[in-house]
Scaffold this active site. Structure first.
Site, PDB file in Angstrom:
ATOM      1  CE  LYS A  74      -4.130  -2.134   0.903  1.00 44.60           C
ATOM      2  NZ  LYS A  74      -3.708  -3.502   0.613  1.00 44.60           N
TER       3      LYS A  74
HETATM    4  C1  LIG Z   1      -4.212  -4.602  -0.052  1.00 45.00           C
HETATM    5  C2  LIG Z   1      -3.374  -5.840  -0.189  1.00 45.00           C
HETATM    6  C3  LIG Z   1      -3.613  -6.793  -1.210  1.00 45.00           C
HETATM    7  C4  LIG Z   1      -4.758  -6.679  -2.198  1.00 45.00           C
HETATM    8  O1  LIG Z   1      -4.586  -5.660  -3.149  1.00 45.00           O
HETATM    9  P1  LIG Z   1      -5.823  -5.096  -3.978  1.00 45.00           P
HETATM   10  O2  LIG Z   1      -5.302  -3.919  -4.711  1.00 45.00           O
HETATM   11  O3  LIG Z   1      -6.867  -4.723  -2.959  1.00 45.00           O
HETATM   12  O4  LIG Z   1      -6.288  -6.187  -4.881  1.00 45.00           O
HETATM   13  C5  LIG Z   1      -2.750  -7.885  -1.294  1.00 45.00           C
HETATM   14  N1  LIG Z   1      -1.743  -8.059  -0.404  1.00 45.00           N
HETATM   15  C6  LIG Z   1      -1.498  -7.173   0.583  1.00 45.00           C
HETATM   16  C7  LIG Z   1      -0.387  -7.438   1.537  1.00 45.00           C
HETATM   17  C8  LIG Z   1      -2.293  -6.028   0.733  1.00 45.00           C
HETATM   18  O5  LIG Z   1      -2.046  -5.167   1.735  1.00 45.00           O
END
Ligand SMILES: *Cc1c(COP(=O)(O)O)cnc(C)c1O
Length: 494
Positions: free
Chosen positions: A112
């Site tokens: 993120k």
């Molecule tokens: C948010 C997240 C995801 C999923 O990503 P999206 O963009 O919501 O599909 C996968 N792995 C981790 C560690 C995340 O924090």
């Protein structure tokens, strides 16, 4: 470059307006009206550039009102020594046809950061360009990763403040410690008695409280969110697909112009959608493999063309993918339907009323041409981590393991051995307990002790941001009932 709402394409805006607005009034998502093409010669040039320069080149194509210098300034702040690697999105080669794209070297050890280190700069500049004079307050309800990443992104960014609510019993020890020790003059963190739904519905109630809105307006504030439907969060993610491709070329996994596959651990569909957009822009991508955990609503959708959220919700060892409604899928459907906003409105209304919809044959064919899907349950996730660690000395987190396993299955089923990058979304240290169990250790200690244990057991280095938690003081101890959240907001924005 104009942006249109997926539910009403007559509604169109500039990039700054779309980013400042976030979600469209009609409930739709702002999406570029067209996609610029990046030529193979230009991709060749990107191969010689560093991550920051790649980010400037790709993002500029979508941001008419921003100068190159301005975007370079954002990139210099977003992708620098806040990362523990020289390159913000390094590629780690596993074998001749497989690599991990590591997106977790930022301040919170999860992917993120790639978007949330950039969003605050895009957002504050967009607010200025659209003539907004009030101060923005970002309000977040988090189940863990997003809240911390948003706090780190917005901390001490001028013209902003951020308040995060987390469920008292719904986050891990390390996640709680990460949030309650958060530094910065413009940040607030508060626990809510209850689960994630309580925190989330509390925040939603605050957003729709007209009286509160008017009161805050009088004090010079307005509320906004940092969730993944904002174009300013999606755009920075397009960059790392180009970057990964360049690094695959540089690492001799492919020659410039050859196609690659990406396998992406998916929840809200933001990450993999950015890969789809990169492909649309001319990046030589063969297939995108969508990996899910036991919450496999997307696997079924890709197989059948029916999206059906009427199913049990599973709590898994890859919690950031525990999602039954993937918001960003709406943007893909808009594209595959030839920007048919009326059709999107109908499907989203059905999702709301019946929890399911079925796409047309045309959309299904478009989906089949690019996407494959698969899923991996918790037992298989742990087995995959253990096996990869024991046989190849490679330690990965639970989300990355889901994707790696799904890629292996995909290759076995289809015989498609195109060189592939597995998108690695979190440090194994962020999900210590499950990773320790997967490599045959016990995980019966509190938070930071598990971090030490993983380091001792594997001889790997603890990421600096987690190591640093030890010496930080706890700043935020407040814990409130859901009904008191509104007062917390008022007190925070005095
Ligand atoms: C948010 C997240 C995801 C999923 O990503 P999206 O963009 O919501 O599909 C996968 N792995 C981790 C560690 C995340 O924090």
């Amino acid at each position: 470059m104009r942006y249109v709402s997926t539910r009403d394409k007559k509604l169109n805006m500039t990039a700054a307006q779309a980013i400042a607005t976030g979600l469209s009034r009609d409930g739709g998502l702002f999406t570029p009206e067209s996609f610029p093409i990046v030529s193979m010669a230009e991709i060749g040039e990107l191969c010689k550039a560093d991550y920051r320069a790649r980010a400037v080149k790709i993002m500029k194509l979508f941001l008419d009102e921003f100068s190159e210098e301005e975007i370079a300034g954002f990139a210099a702040k977003a992708y620098s020594d806040n990362y523990d690697t020289a390159d913000s999105a390094p590629l780690r080669k596993l074998d001749d046809k497989t690599a991990f794209l590591e997106l977790w070297h930022g301040p919170t050890c999860a992917f993120k950061d790639m978007a949330l280190q950039m969003l605050p700069h895009l957002l504050t500049a967009s607010l200025k360009k659209t003539g907004e004079t009030r101060q923005v307050c970002i309000l977040v309800a988090t189940s863990g990763d997003t809240g911390k990443a948003a706090l780190e992104g917005f901390k001490d960014v001028e013209g902003t403040s951020i308040l995060v609510f987390y469920p008292e019993d719904g986050v891990s020890d390390v996640q709680k410690l990460q949030m309650t020790t958060q530094e910065g003059e413009n940040v607030g963190v508060c626990a809510v008695k209850g689960n994630f739904d309580d925190a989330q519905s509390g925040v939603k109630a605050i957003f729709s409280d007209e009286q509160l809105r008017a009161e805050l307006d009088g004090r010079g504030y307005f509320l906004s969110s940092a969730n993944s439907i904002n174009w300013g969060r999606l755009l920075p993610q397009v960059v790392y697909y180009f970057s990964a491709y360049c690094d695959m070329v540089n690492a001799d996994l492919v020659s410039l112009g050859d196609k690659v596959n990406f396998c992406v651990p998916t929840g809200n569909f933001g990450n993999i959608l950015a890969g789809y957009y990169a492909r649309k822009m001319g990046l030589p991508v063969n297939r995108l493999v969508c990996a899910s955990n036991a919450n496999n609503v997307l696997t079924d959708f890709i197989k059948t063309g029916t999206y059906d959220r009427n199913r049990p919700f599973h709590t898994t060892v890859s919690p950031s993918m525990d999602i039954l409604i993937s918001s960003n899928l709406e943007r893909l459907l808009f594209d595959l339907s030839g920007m048919d906003d009326e059709q999107i409105r109908e499907w989203m209304a059905k999702l709301n009323s019946e929890g399911r919809y079925t796409v047309t044959g045309e959309v299904k064919a478009g989906l089949d041409a690019v996407f494959s899907g698969g899923f991996c349950d918790d037992d298989m996730t742990r087995e995959t981590i253990g096996k990869l660690y024991k046989e190849r000395g490679c330690l990965i987190d639970t989300h990355t393991a889901v994707a790696y396993k799904v890629l292996c299955d995909y290759r076995a089923e289809t015989g498609d051995n195109t060189p592939a990058a597995v998108v690695s979304t979190a440090s194994p240290y962020k999900f210590c307990g499950a990773v320790l169990e997967a490599i045959g250790e016990t995980a019966d200690a509190p938070g930071l002790e598990l971090v030490d244990k993983l380091s001792a057991a594997t001889g790997t280095v603890i990421p600096k941001p987690l190591e640093a938690l030890r010496s930080k003081t706890q700043r935020f101890r407040e814990s409130v009932e859901k009904t008191e959240m509104k007062e917390v907001v008022k007190g925070f924005l005095k």
